[in-house]
Design a protein around this motif. Structure first.
Motif, PDB file in Angstrom:
ATOM      1  N   PRO A  95       0.808  -1.220   0.000  1.00  0.00           N
ATOM      2  CA  PRO A  95       0.000   0.000   0.000  1.00  0.00           C
ATOM      3  C   PRO A  95       0.844   1.274   0.000  1.00  0.00           C
ATOM      4  CG  PRO A  95      -0.232  -1.182   2.086  1.00  0.00           C
ATOM      5  CD  PRO A  95       0.575  -2.047   1.174  1.00  0.00           C
ATOM      6  N   ASP A  96       2.069   1.204   0.523  1.00  0.00           N
ATOM      7  CA  ASP A  96       2.932   2.386   0.498  1.00  0.00           C
ATOM      8  C   ASP A  96       3.335   2.747  -0.925  1.00  0.00           C
ATOM      9  OD1 ASP A  96       2.800   2.657   3.260  1.00  0.00           O
ATOM     10  OD2 ASP A  96       4.590   1.436   3.583  1.00  0.00           O
ATOM     11  N   VAL A  97       3.499   1.749  -1.780  1.00  0.00           N
ATOM     12  CA  VAL A  97       3.818   1.998  -3.184  1.00  0.00           C
ATOM     13  C   VAL A  97       2.650   2.723  -3.848  1.00  0.00           C
ATOM     14  CG1 VAL A  97       4.251   0.904  -5.427  1.00  0.00           C
ATOM     15  CG2 VAL A  97       5.459   0.105  -3.385  1.00  0.00           C
ATOM     16  N   VAL A  98       1.436   2.304  -3.520  1.00  0.00           N
ATOM     17  CA  VAL A  98       0.245   2.982  -4.045  1.00  0.00           C
ATOM     18  C   VAL A  98       0.269   4.454  -3.641  1.00  0.00           C
ATOM     19  CG1 VAL A  98      -2.277   3.123  -3.913  1.00  0.00           C
ATOM     20  CG2 VAL A  98      -1.156   0.897  -4.084  1.00  0.00           C
ATOM     21  N   THR A  99       0.569   4.719  -2.389  1.00  0.00           N
ATOM     22  CA  THR A  99       0.623   6.092  -1.890  1.00  0.00           C
ATOM     23  C   THR A  99       1.653   6.914  -2.646  1.00  0.00           C
ATOM     24  OG1 THR A  99      -0.067   5.360   0.305  1.00  0.00           O
ATOM     25  CG2 THR A  99       1.015   7.514   0.169  1.00  0.00           C
ATOM     26  N   ILE A 100       2.840   6.355  -2.819  1.00  0.00           N
ATOM     27  CA  ILE A 100       3.915   7.082  -3.513  1.00  0.00           C
ATOM     28  C   ILE A 100       3.536   7.359  -4.955  1.00  0.00           C
ATOM     29  CG2 ILE A 100       6.286   6.844  -4.391  1.00  0.00           C
ATOM     30  CD1 ILE A 100       6.850   5.250  -1.756  1.00  0.00           C
ATOM     31  N   VAL A 101       3.024   6.351  -5.655  1.00  0.00           N
ATOM     32  CA  VAL A 101       2.668   6.524  -7.066  1.00  0.00           C
ATOM     33  C   VAL A 101       1.534   7.529  -7.211  1.00  0.00           C
ATOM     34  CG1 VAL A 101       1.683   5.339  -9.078  1.00  0.00           C
ATOM     35  CG2 VAL A 101       3.571   4.308  -7.804  1.00  0.00           C
ATOM     36  N   ARG A 102       0.508   7.406  -6.387  1.00  0.00           N
ATOM     37  CA  ARG A 102      -0.613   8.357  -6.469  1.00  0.00           C
ATOM     38  C   ARG A 102      -0.153   9.783  -6.164  1.00  0.00           C
ATOM     39  NH1 ARG A 102      -5.582   4.984  -3.669  1.00  0.00           N
ATOM     40  NH2 ARG A 102      -6.111   3.801  -5.528  1.00  0.00           N
ATOM     41  N   LEU A 103       0.727   9.929  -5.188  1.00  0.00           N
ATOM     42  CA  LEU A 103       1.229  11.251  -4.831  1.00  0.00           C
ATOM     43  C   LEU A 103       2.019  11.866  -5.983  1.00  0.00           C
ATOM     44  CD1 LEU A 103       1.618  13.464  -2.664  1.00  0.00           C
ATOM     45  CD2 LEU A 103       3.653  12.221  -1.943  1.00  0.00           C
ATOM     46  N   MET A 104       2.975  11.121  -6.512  1.00  0.00           N
ATOM     47  CA  MET A 104       3.826  11.650  -7.564  1.00  0.00           C
ATOM     48  C   MET A 104       3.030  11.949  -8.837  1.00  0.00           C
ATOM     49  SD  MET A 104       6.595  12.753  -8.749  1.00  0.00           S
ATOM     50  CE  MET A 104       7.986  12.287  -7.757  1.00  0.00           C
ATOM     51  N   VAL A 105       2.264  10.982  -9.310  1.00  0.00           N
ATOM     52  CA  VAL A 105       1.503  11.179 -10.542  1.00  0.00           C
ATOM     53  C   VAL A 105       0.443  12.255 -10.343  1.00  0.00           C
ATOM     54  CG1 VAL A 105      -0.037  10.056 -12.209  1.00  0.00           C
ATOM     55  CG2 VAL A 105       1.996   8.855 -11.383  1.00  0.00           C
ATOM     56  N   GLY A 106      -0.212  12.241  -9.195  1.00  0.00           N
ATOM     57  CA  GLY A 106      -1.229  13.266  -8.912  1.00  0.00           C
ATOM     58  C   GLY A 106      -0.649  14.666  -8.879  1.00  0.00           C
ATOM     59  N   GLN A 107       0.507  14.827  -8.238  1.00  0.00           N
ATOM     60  CA  GLN A 107       1.154  16.142  -8.184  1.00  0.00           C
ATOM     61  C   GLN A 107       1.524  16.628  -9.577  1.00  0.00           C
ATOM     62  OE1 GLN A 107       1.866  18.355  -5.686  1.00  0.00           O
ATOM     63  NE2 GLN A 107       0.629  17.101  -4.338  1.00  0.00           N
ATOM     64  N   LEU A 108       2.092  15.746 -10.385  1.00  0.00           N
ATOM     65  CA  LEU A 108       2.487  16.133 -11.735  1.00  0.00           C
ATOM     66  C   LEU A 108       1.273  16.466 -12.594  1.00  0.00           C
ATOM     67  CD1 LEU A 108       5.376  13.590 -12.310  1.00  0.00           C
ATOM     68  CD2 LEU A 108       5.581  16.048 -11.921  1.00  0.00           C
ATOM     69  N   ALA A 109       0.202  15.693 -12.450  1.00  0.00           N
ATOM     70  CA  ALA A 109      -1.026  15.973 -13.198  1.00  0.00           C
ATOM     71  C   ALA A 109      -1.612  17.323 -12.776  1.00  0.00           C
ATOM     72  CB  ALA A 109      -2.039  14.857 -12.990  1.00  0.00           C
TER      73      ALA A 109
END
Length: 128
Positions: A95-109
């Motif tokens: 679940p931490d990987v999900v958090t990191i990916v969502r954070l990074m991709v969401g911020q860039l989007a």
């Protein structure tokens, strides 16, 4: 040492250097996610589990390529699979990987959307 140096609110352990082993594992995980196809797979699996054909359609790549990417992600422990009859279903294992990916991709989007909106406003101001 200045007051507060060596710690960061919200992070356990502060700024103590992680071990070489931990840094190596983190670099390997980030290296796997440096592929846009694998990042897209993790993003898709963060939304919910899926089989290979569903992932291939969503990511827009051939089944063999998706299978290879999933094998690498699985070997690294970022995703896992389970059988449902004849289907193999994949899901994010950490679940931490999900958090990191969502954070990074969401911020860039969000940044991209903000830049587009700012540019559109600028064009309107020029009479466009």
């Amino acid at each position: 040492m200045a007051a507060g140096a060596g710690s960061f609110e919200g992070f356990e352990g502060g700024f103590d250097d992680p071990s070489a082993e931990v840094l190596s594992e983190a670099a390997a995980a980030f290296g796997l996610l440096a592929s846009s196809a694998r990042l897209h797979l993790v993003w898709a699996l963060a939304q919910g589990e899926s089989d290979v054909s569903g992932l291939a359609e969503r990511v827009g790549q051939a089944l063999p390529a998706i299978s290879q990417h999933l094998a690498k992600l699985k070997l690294a422990g970022l995703v896992r699979s389970r059988r449902e009859g004849r289907r193999v279903v994949y899901l994010v294992d950490d679940p931490d990987v999900v958090t990191i990916v969502r954070l990074m991709v969401g911020q860039l989007a969000d940044r991209k959307a903000g830049a587009v909106a700012a540019g559109a406003g600028h064009l309107r101001g020029l009479g466009a």
